[in-house]
Design an enzyme around this catalytic site. Structure first.
Site, PDB file in Angstrom:
ATOM      1  N   GLY A  99       0.718  -5.190   1.223  1.00  0.00           N
ATOM      2  CA  GLY A  99      -0.285  -5.317   0.072  1.00  0.00           C
ATOM      3  C   GLY A  99       0.288  -5.900  -1.289  1.00  0.00           C
ATOM      4  CG  LEU A 152      -1.783  -1.410   1.234  1.00  0.00           C
ATOM      5  CD1 LEU A 152      -2.749  -0.945   2.276  1.00  0.00           C
ATOM      6  CD2 LEU A 152      -2.456  -1.659   0.105  1.00  0.00           C
ATOM      7  CG  ASN A 193       6.372  -5.656   5.504  1.00  0.00           C
ATOM      8  OD1 ASN A 193       5.340  -5.874   5.004  1.00  0.00           O
ATOM      9  ND2 ASN A 193       7.271  -4.592   5.407  1.00  0.00           N
ATOM     10  CD  GLU A 194       0.600  -5.979   6.491  1.00  0.00           C
ATOM     11  OE1 GLU A 194       1.484  -6.865   6.889  1.00  0.00           O
ATOM     12  OE2 GLU A 194       0.021  -5.809   5.636  1.00  0.00           O
TER      13      GLU A 194
HETATM   14  C1  LIG Z   1      -9.551  -2.591   9.903  1.00  0.00           C
HETATM   15  C2  LIG Z   1      -7.908  -1.941  10.013  1.00  0.00           C
HETATM   16  C3  LIG Z   1      -6.983  -2.556  10.809  1.00  0.00           C
HETATM   17  C4  LIG Z   1      -5.833  -2.180  11.085  1.00  0.00           C
HETATM   18  C5  LIG Z   1      -5.468  -0.684  10.614  1.00  0.00           C
HETATM   19  C6  LIG Z   1      -4.141  -0.470  11.065  1.00  0.00           C
HETATM   20  C7  LIG Z   1      -3.205  -0.506  10.018  1.00  0.00           C
HETATM   21  C8  LIG Z   1      -3.658  -0.673   8.515  1.00  0.00           C
HETATM   22  C9  LIG Z   1      -3.135  -1.938   7.790  1.00  0.00           C
HETATM   23  C10 LIG Z   1      -2.491  -1.319   6.398  1.00  0.00           C
HETATM   24  C11 LIG Z   1      -1.885  -2.595   5.960  1.00  0.00           C
HETATM   25  C12 LIG Z   1      -0.851  -2.297   5.154  1.00  0.00           C
HETATM   26  C13 LIG Z   1      -0.241  -2.664   4.137  1.00  0.00           C
HETATM   27  C14 LIG Z   1       1.050  -2.217   3.358  1.00  0.00           C
HETATM   28  O1  LIG Z   1       1.130  -2.553   2.279  1.00  0.00           O
HETATM   29  S1  LIG Z   1       1.919  -1.114   4.228  1.00  0.00           S
HETATM   30  C15 LIG Z   1       3.183  -0.767   3.206  1.00  0.00           C
HETATM   31  C16 LIG Z   1       4.299  -1.706   3.200  1.00  0.00           C
HETATM   32  N1  LIG Z   1       5.578  -1.838   2.404  1.00  0.00           N
HETATM   33  C17 LIG Z   1       6.648  -1.835   2.711  1.00  0.00           C
HETATM   34  O2  LIG Z   1       6.956  -2.136   3.821  1.00  0.00           O
HETATM   35  C18 LIG Z   1       7.684  -1.731   1.692  1.00  0.00           C
HETATM   36  C19 LIG Z   1       8.369  -0.304   1.913  1.00  0.00           C
HETATM   37  N2  LIG Z   1       9.511  -0.147   0.649  1.00  0.00           N
HETATM   38  C20 LIG Z   1      10.499  -0.913   0.743  1.00  0.00           C
HETATM   39  O3  LIG Z   1      10.831  -1.550   1.214  1.00  0.00           O
HETATM   40  C21 LIG Z   1      11.548  -0.437  -0.341  1.00  0.00           C
HETATM   41  O4  LIG Z   1      11.182   0.662  -0.881  1.00  0.00           O
HETATM   42  C22 LIG Z   1      11.401  -1.552  -1.489  1.00  0.00           C
HETATM   43  C23 LIG Z   1       9.914  -1.787  -2.289  1.00  0.00           C
HETATM   44  C24 LIG Z   1      12.104  -2.714  -1.200  1.00  0.00           C
HETATM   45  C25 LIG Z   1      12.299  -0.874  -2.796  1.00  0.00           C
HETATM   46  O5  LIG Z   1      13.432  -0.436  -2.514  1.00  0.00           O
HETATM   47  P1  LIG Z   1      14.381   0.470  -3.201  1.00  0.00           P
HETATM   48  O6  LIG Z   1      14.414   0.113  -4.751  1.00  0.00           O
HETATM   49  O7  LIG Z   1      15.732   0.665  -2.678  1.00  0.00           O
HETATM   50  O8  LIG Z   1      13.568   2.058  -3.307  1.00  0.00           O
HETATM   51  P2  LIG Z   1      13.396   3.088  -2.009  1.00  0.00           P
HETATM   52  O9  LIG Z   1      13.493   2.072  -0.813  1.00  0.00           O
HETATM   53  O10 LIG Z   1      14.655   3.776  -2.299  1.00  0.00           O
HETATM   54  O11 LIG Z   1      12.420   3.841  -2.280  1.00  0.00           O
HETATM   55  C26 LIG Z   1      11.868   4.739  -3.576  1.00  0.00           C
HETATM   56  C27 LIG Z   1      10.961   5.877  -3.170  1.00  0.00           C
HETATM   57  O12 LIG Z   1       9.724   5.177  -2.728  1.00  0.00           O
HETATM   58  C28 LIG Z   1       9.183   5.216  -1.730  1.00  0.00           C
HETATM   59  N3  LIG Z   1       8.383   4.105  -1.075  1.00  0.00           N
HETATM   60  C29 LIG Z   1       8.724   2.968  -1.024  1.00  0.00           C
HETATM   61  N4  LIG Z   1       7.702   1.826  -0.602  1.00  0.00           N
HETATM   62  C30 LIG Z   1       6.840   2.736  -0.448  1.00  0.00           C
HETATM   63  C31 LIG Z   1       5.500   2.687  -0.235  1.00  0.00           C
HETATM   64  N5  LIG Z   1       4.876   1.350   0.308  1.00  0.00           N
HETATM   65  N6  LIG Z   1       4.713   3.584  -0.219  1.00  0.00           N
HETATM   66  C32 LIG Z   1       4.950   4.869  -0.362  1.00  0.00           C
HETATM   67  N7  LIG Z   1       6.253   5.355  -0.867  1.00  0.00           N
HETATM   68  C33 LIG Z   1       7.188   4.109  -0.592  1.00  0.00           C
HETATM   69  C34 LIG Z   1      10.364   5.645  -0.722  1.00  0.00           C
HETATM   70  O13 LIG Z   1      10.044   6.299   0.466  1.00  0.00           O
HETATM   71  C35 LIG Z   1      11.290   6.261  -1.763  1.00  0.00           C
HETATM   72  O14 LIG Z   1      10.806   7.670  -1.785  1.00  0.00           O
HETATM   73  P3  LIG Z   1      11.834   8.931  -1.865  1.00  0.00           P
HETATM   74  O15 LIG Z   1      10.897  10.060  -1.833  1.00  0.00           O
HETATM   75  O16 LIG Z   1      13.046   8.667  -0.959  1.00  0.00           O
HETATM   76  O17 LIG Z   1      12.202   8.775  -3.540  1.00  0.00           O
END
Ligand SMILES: CC/C=C\C/C=C\CCCC/C=C/C(=O)SCCNC(=O)CCNC(=O)[C@H](O)C(C)(C)COP(=O)(O)OP(=O)(O)OC[C@H]1O[C@@H](n2cnc3c(N)ncnc32)[C@H](O)[C@@H]1OP(=O)(O)O
Length: 260
Positions: free
Chosen positions: A111, A66, A135-136
């Site tokens: 997500g 997400l 990994n939440e």
């Molecule tokens: C009823 C309700 C019950 C409970 C409510 C409570 C909670 C709600 C639950 C919600 C469930 C959530 C689900 C999710 O999916 S949360 C997101 C989880 N994702 C991650 O943990 C991944 C994070 N990202 C990474 O690990 C790395 O970015 C990745 C994908 C391996 C890529 O690595 P790399 O190529 O090195 O790129 P960067 O890390 O340098 O990232 C580039 C750029 O993108 C931004 N970014 C990365 N991931 C996200 C993301 N998921 N969302 C938004 N932006 C993201 C990162 O910050 C960098 O940004 P920049 O501005 O620095 O360029």
């Protein structure tokens, strides 16, 4: 016209290939969710399509999960709209009448993992840089019940509980061992392996396979359908909490600082 989702005819009859292309990391933004739902609806209504391979246009990141920026510093109305779109995508994918095969060609957290778990079969590229899991908890948030149920349906209760509590991101061999993916193949063979497994699934008569899929998945789907609005309100309440907002901001900052 969709910009973030590419749909192509596959090399085999009756197969479409849906590719994620939302740079830089294929995060599931609100726009991306809406485009995915529209693309899936079109495919669902296309009688010529019997199976869909789901993959990322560019190897490296399947889906980053997400979009954290949709869940940080916004207002409750935005959180509600966003969560409804997340629910809608899950419902479309999990109830699809088509054979869905995920060809996981990159990182697949949270997500992203959920989207792949809705597929009928997951093939993952054997690259130790790629990991998959819900990994939440590592972000200080919790996977909602229907994320949990989808994982339990795939790997069983004990493995799901352990993976969820620890927020484990599994590299390919471990993911195969725990059953979160069904097959691991050399990266250059990923698309052909996905098409090969698709051919096996398409050898089964559609009506029999579809009814079986519905029978297996309906109880899980019904749980969300009967409390969709309550789930949205629960999400809005939790995500609006200061402690959750702080945790998400800290996680985003860590991601941004990684480069510096
Ligand atoms: C009823 C309700 C019950 C409970 C409510 C409570 C909670 C709600 C639950 C919600 C469930 C959530 C689900 C999710 O999916 S949360 C997101 C989880 N994702 C991650 O943990 C991944 C994070 N990202 C990474 O690990 C790395 O970015 C990745 C994908 C391996 C890529 O690595 P790399 O190529 O090195 O790129 P960067 O890390 O340098 O990232 C580039 C750029 O993108 C931004 N970014 C990365 N991931 C996200 C993301 N998921 N969302 C938004 N932006 C993201 C990162 O910050 C960098 O940004 P920049 O501005 O620095 O360029």
């Amino acid at each position: 016209m969709s910009h973030r989702v590419l749909v192509e005819a596959g090399p085999a009859a009756g197969v479409a290939v849906l590719k994620f292309r939302n740079p830089p990391v294929n995060a599931l933004s609100l726009e991306m969710l809406m485009e995915l739902v529209i693309s899936l609806e079109k495919l669902e209504n296309d009688k010529a399509v019997r199976g869909i391979v789901i993959t990322a246009e560019n190897p490296g990141i399947f889906l980053a999960g997400l979009d954290l920026t949709e869940m940080c510093g916004r207002n409750p109305a935005h959180y509600a709209k966003y969560w409804e779109a997340v629910q809608e995508l899950w419902l479309r994918l999990y109830q699809s009448s088509k054979v869905l095969v995920a060809a996981i060609n990159g990182a697949c957290p949270a997500g992203g993992c959920l989207a792949s778990l809705t597929c009928d079969y997951r093939v993952m590229a054997d690259n130790p840089k790629y990991t998959i899991g819900l990994n939440e908890t590592q972000l200080g948030i919790i996977a909602p019940f229907w994320f949990k149920d989808t994982l339990v349906n795939t790997v069983g209760h004990r493995a799901a509980e352990q993976a969820l509590q620890l927020g484990t991101l599994f590299p390919p061999a471990k993911a195969l061992q725990v059953g979160i993916v069904d097959q691991v193949v050399p990266e250059e063979q990923l698309q052909s392996a996905a098409l090969s497994v698709m051919a096996q699934w398409l050898a089964i008569p559609d009506h029999a396979r579809q009814l079986t899929k519905t029978m297996m998945r309906k109880p899980t789907v019904d749980q969300l359908v009967k409390q969709r609005e309550a789930d949205i309100q629960s999400f809005v309440g939790l995500i609006s909490q200061d402690s959750i907002q702080r945790a998400l901001q800290t996680y985003l900052q860590k991601l941004r600082q990684k480069k510096g």
